[in-house]
Design an enzyme around this catalytic site. Structure first.
Site, short mmCIF file in Angstrom:
data_model
loop_
_atom_site.label_atom_id
_atom_site.label_comp_id
_atom_site.label_asym_id
_atom_site.label_seq_id
_atom_site.Cartn_x
_atom_site.Cartn_y
_atom_site.Cartn_z
CD GLU A 89 -18.80 10.45 9.36
OE1 GLU A 89 -18.83 9.91 8.24
OE2 GLU A 89 -18.47 9.86 10.40
CD GLU A 170 -19.71 -5.17 10.38
OE1 GLU A 170 -19.49 -6.16 9.62
OE2 GLU A 170 -18.90 -4.80 11.23
#
Ligand code: SF4
Length: 372
Positions: A89, A170
């Site tokens: 990332e 989540e």
């Protein structure tokens, strides 16, 4: 502990999960797996007849096995996954050259909560990587999904904030959390004492396969600066022992609440900041808003990182340092220092993770906020 004071969720009375975990272990219809966070191994010694800072992972594994856990793993393996995903990332952001630096780490749930509450505009800068605990839990639940028994996954963690992280929607699949119970180090100590095990006399045992391999990079996640050093080991092109040794001296190690370092990546200088303590995080954020540039910022809510988590037995600052040293010694003992060299990673990416990296390893805290 200090984490409870700093942590926005600290006001809530934290539940004790030890009895529930005992019940699951004794239930014949369950398969109970457990993962142990890096910081735990160097923090429970004193309570159980060893020295604080002494690496007790082998004895912890032996104790958990005697207590009746079916599969015993080390969160350091999950941390290796986090290193790979977080480095990717970081490099992607650098390559794309958009104005979206720095990248903030995301493995400390008290920091994520703090950011959601006080700096929601910064959430797009927070890494989409799930924490090592959550990444590993997704993998473990996937691996045993065909078991005829009900799967229960327990994580032994240095803090109570992890209990709240595990409960976030989540990280649930069909309403069931990937991590069913989080035990703090103190709760584990209590369970070991309840079971009558003489901890100091246990012969050390090894973590179970198939997830029994981890690297030194994964182990140092438990101390402030560890995540950054692990990511730097992944991104630098020179992987020699000398190069890794010099990374250790860039300024990322040590107990200071604010640390800075620069490392070359190709012809670009990567600027990193490592902060522990949320007050220091807030101060650094204000400096960034005023125009200071960083590529990577590691934030841990507890001073010194997870070794000093609110769920750990309390110690004075010199003892804390011993815990940090204990993790760096554990790193020295690992024959693999960089996460991409962990042979298990290749197996996972070619197997369970094929086509499912986003689903199993990432989370988007930022878009959840916008959707509200
Ligand atoms: Fe928990 Fe570690 Fe964050 Fe402290 S620094 S709140 S122990 S994850």
């Amino acid at each position: 502990g200090q984490c409870a004071l700093a942590c926005p969720t600290g006001a809530i009375v934290v539940k004790d999960d030890t009895q529930k975990v005992w019940k699951e272990i004794y239930d014949k219809n369950t398969r109970v797996s457990v993962q142990i966070a890096p910081a735990v191994r160097v923090a429970l010694g004193k309570e159980l007849g060893l020295n604080d800072g002494e690496n007790a992972i082998g004895k912890i594994v032996a104790a958990l096995r005697r207590m009746g856990f079916d599969d015993i793993f080390d969160t350091s393996t999950g941390a290796d996954l986090t290193v790979l995903e977080e480095s990717a990332e970081l490099l992607r952001r650098i390559r794309e050259g958009k104005n979206d630096m720095p990248l903030f780490t995301s493995c400390c749930p008290a920091w994520v909560n703090y950011c959601e509450k006080f700096y929601p505009e910064l959430l797009p800068h927070v890494s989409t990587c799930r924490s090592p605990m959550q990444m590993f839990a997704s993998i473990i639940k996937e691996e045993y999904s065909t078991s005829s028994k009900r799967l229960v996954h327990v994580a032994v963690m240095p803090c109570t904030a992890k209990k709240f992280e595990a409960a976030r929607k989540e990280f649930k699949v069909n309403g069931v959390p990937n991590v069913d119970y989080v035990l703090t180090t103190q709760e584990l100590v209590r369970m070991i004492k309840e079971s009558g095990i003489v901890f100091s006399e246990l012969e050390p045992e090894a973590i179970d396969m198939p997830f029994g391999t981890y690297t030194g990079a994964g182990v140092i996640f438990g101390v402030s600066g560890g995540v950054t050093e692990a990511v730097l080991r992944r991104v630098v092109s020179d992987k020699s022992p000398t190069s890794f040794r010099s990374l250790a001296y860039t300024g990322v190690r040590g107990m200071n609440g604010v640390k800075e370092a620069s490392v070359m990546y190709g012809d670009r200088k990567l600027k990193v900041a490592v902060v522990s303590g949320l007050k220091n995080a807030g101060d650094l954020i204000e400096r960034i808003k005023a125009g200071e540039h960083y590529d990577l910022v590691e934030v841990m809510a507890c001073p010194g990182g997870c070794i000093n988590g609110g769920g750990q037995p309390f110690v004075q600052s010199e003892e804390r340092e011993k815990r940090g040293k204990g993790l760096y010694s554990a790193d020295k003992l690992c024959n693999i220092k960089s996460s991409e060299e962990n042979p298990l990673m290749m197996t996972l990416y070619k197997g369970i993770l094929k086509g499912r990296v986003h689903e199993l390893l990432h989370v988007d805290y930022a878009s959840k906020k916008e959707a509200k």
